[in-house]
Design an enzyme around this catalytic site. Structure first.
Site, PDB file in Angstrom:
ATOM      1  N   ASP A   1      -2.446  -0.286   5.787  1.00 10.77           N
ATOM      2  CA  ASP A   1      -2.931   0.367   7.002  1.00 10.77           C
ATOM      3  C   ASP A   1      -4.351   0.432   7.149  1.00 10.77           C
ATOM      4  O   ASP A   1      -5.069   0.903   8.226  1.00 10.77           O
ATOM      5  CB  ASP A   1      -2.291   1.546   7.278  1.00 10.77           C
ATOM      6  CG  ASP A   1      -2.609   2.618   6.271  1.00 10.77           C
ATOM      7  OD1 ASP A   1      -2.970   3.746   6.674  1.00 10.77           O
ATOM      8  OD2 ASP A   1      -2.610   2.481   5.120  1.00 10.77           O
ATOM      9  N   SER A   2      -5.206   0.335   6.132  1.00  7.14           N
ATOM     10  CA  SER A   2      -6.613   0.639   6.206  1.00  7.14           C
ATOM     11  C   SER A   2      -7.321  -0.398   5.642  1.00  7.14           C
ATOM     12  O   SER A   2      -6.704  -1.648   5.177  1.00  7.14           O
ATOM     13  CB  SER A   2      -6.826   1.993   5.344  1.00  7.14           C
ATOM     14  OG  SER A   2      -6.172   2.918   5.691  1.00  7.14           O
TER      15      SER A   2
ATOM     16  N   ASP B   1       0.967  -1.154  -0.039  1.00  3.21           N
ATOM     17  CA  ASP B   1       0.070  -0.170   0.036  1.00  3.21           C
ATOM     18  C   ASP B   1       0.967   1.146   0.086  1.00  3.21           C
ATOM     19  O   ASP B   1       2.239   1.127   0.443  1.00  3.21           O
ATOM     20  CB  ASP B   1      -0.976   0.043   1.203  1.00  3.21           C
ATOM     21  CG  ASP B   1      -1.580   1.251   1.566  1.00  3.21           C
ATOM     22  OD1 ASP B   1      -2.332   1.645   0.437  1.00  3.21           O
ATOM     23  OD2 ASP B   1      -1.530   1.804   2.498  1.00  3.21           O
TER      24      ASP B   1
ATOM     25  N   ASN C   1      -9.169  -0.936   2.883  1.00  2.00           N
ATOM     26  CA  ASN C   1      -8.892  -1.330   1.511  1.00  2.00           C
ATOM     27  C   ASN C   1      -7.748  -2.046   1.425  1.00  2.00           C
ATOM     28  O   ASN C   1      -7.403  -2.738   0.266  1.00  2.00           O
ATOM     29  CB  ASN C   1      -9.121  -0.048   0.402  1.00  2.00           C
ATOM     30  CG  ASN C   1      -7.635   0.829   0.963  1.00  2.00           C
ATOM     31  OD1 ASN C   1      -6.902   0.843   1.938  1.00  2.00           O
ATOM     32  ND2 ASN C   1      -7.346   1.757  -0.101  1.00  2.00           N
TER      33      ASN C   1
ATOM     34  N   THR D   1      -2.265   0.058  -4.474  1.00  2.28           N
ATOM     35  CA  THR D   1      -2.778   1.325  -3.834  1.00  2.28           C
ATOM     36  C   THR D   1      -4.387   1.890  -4.431  1.00  2.28           C
ATOM     37  O   THR D   1      -4.774   1.414  -5.443  1.00  2.28           O
ATOM     38  CB  THR D   1      -1.933   2.603  -4.176  1.00  2.28           C
ATOM     39  OG1 THR D   1      -2.193   3.612  -3.901  1.00  2.28           O
ATOM     40  CG2 THR D   1      -1.713   2.500  -5.801  1.00  2.28           C
TER      41      THR D   1
END
Length: 259
Positions: free
Chosen positions: A196-197, A11, A199, A45
């Site tokens: 980190d998220s 990411d 997605n 990403t």
């Protein structure tokens, strides 16, 4: 040196990049060491291709890329492999919901990012990849989430605790990385996925090693196999040293011993 893990899926925001949107020299150094050891490094990403490309170029990557949360898979930079488009009817509906709540939104078409301040209403005349909302009002965001879930046919994630990102159902980073694995002739068990998220959640759950950054959202940390330092403290360098190159040395040593 033989690496157990053959693909490092990274990411970008909150992971590869620090809070100043930079790849630190230390992180860049270790990514290049991983590449030298034969590991494929793939940017995975929510960003559009043109926004991700300068970082791929900085790292000298010629490997596949996954952009717009999996709406696009690139065989190599500038060489598109697959693109999944969003139904313009859904885009119109999501725009109307943004108007209903009076919140900030953005939508990725092939040509640009359309936001509340540059929306021209030409939905049918464009090809769409992703829609997003931003609000720090937890109540509105929860109502919005329920409304989107009722619509159906949507993949709903986030790239920060204050936004929602929407792709067509089944379009996510895990699906994108699976396609990258086919292109490279490797298995998902050979993938290290870092994020980190929300997605990043699908690919972290399905990779051979799922890694959450120290700054990751709570759910991501709970689902990851390991948690490393934050994006401001070279967490990616830690991943490569501890879990990719260290594993490669162990395998190399074992191979030598067998011989």
């Amino acid at each position: 040196m033989i690496a157990k893990y053959r693909l490092l899926a990274l990411d970008m925001d909150g992971t590869l990049l620090n809070d100043e949107q930079l790849i630190t020299p230390e992180t860049e150094k270790w990514i290049k060491k991983a590449v030298e050891a034969g590991v494929h490094v793939c940017l995975s990403t929510g960003r559009a291709f043109r926004s991700a490309l300068p970082y791929a170029e900085q790292l000298g990557l010629q490997t596949p890329m996954v952009t717009v949360n999996g709406s696009e898979v690139w065989r190599a930079p500038h060489e598109l492999y697959r693109r999944s488009l969003m139904d313009p009817v859904l885009v119109t509906q999501m725009y109307e919901i943004a108007q209903q709540y009076g919140i900030w939104f953005w939508a990725y078409s092939l040509d640009e990012v359309h936001k509340r301040d540059n929306w021209d209403g030409n939905v049918e005349g464009r090809e769409w990849l992703k829609f997003g909302y931003q609000t720090e009002d937890d109540d509105i965001r929860h109502k919005l989430l329920l409304q989107l879930q009722d619509m159906g046919g949507l993949e709903i994630t986030n790239s920060s605790p204050y936004n929602l990102e929407i792709n067509p159902l089944g379009v996510n980073k895990a699906a994108g990385i699976r396609e990258v694995c086919k292109l490279l002739g490797i298995d998902m068990s050979q993938v290290v996925a870092v994020g980190d998220s929300l997605n990043d959640l699908s690919v972290i759950q399905q990779a051979g090693l799922g890694v959450a950054m120290g700054n990751a959202q709570k759910t991501v940390k709970q689902e990851a196999d390991v948690v490393v330092a934050s994006n401001n403290k070279d967490g990616i360098a830690e991943v490569i040293q501890k879990y990719i190159l260290a594993e490669a040395k162990i395998i190399t040593a074992a191979t030598v011993a067998v011989k």
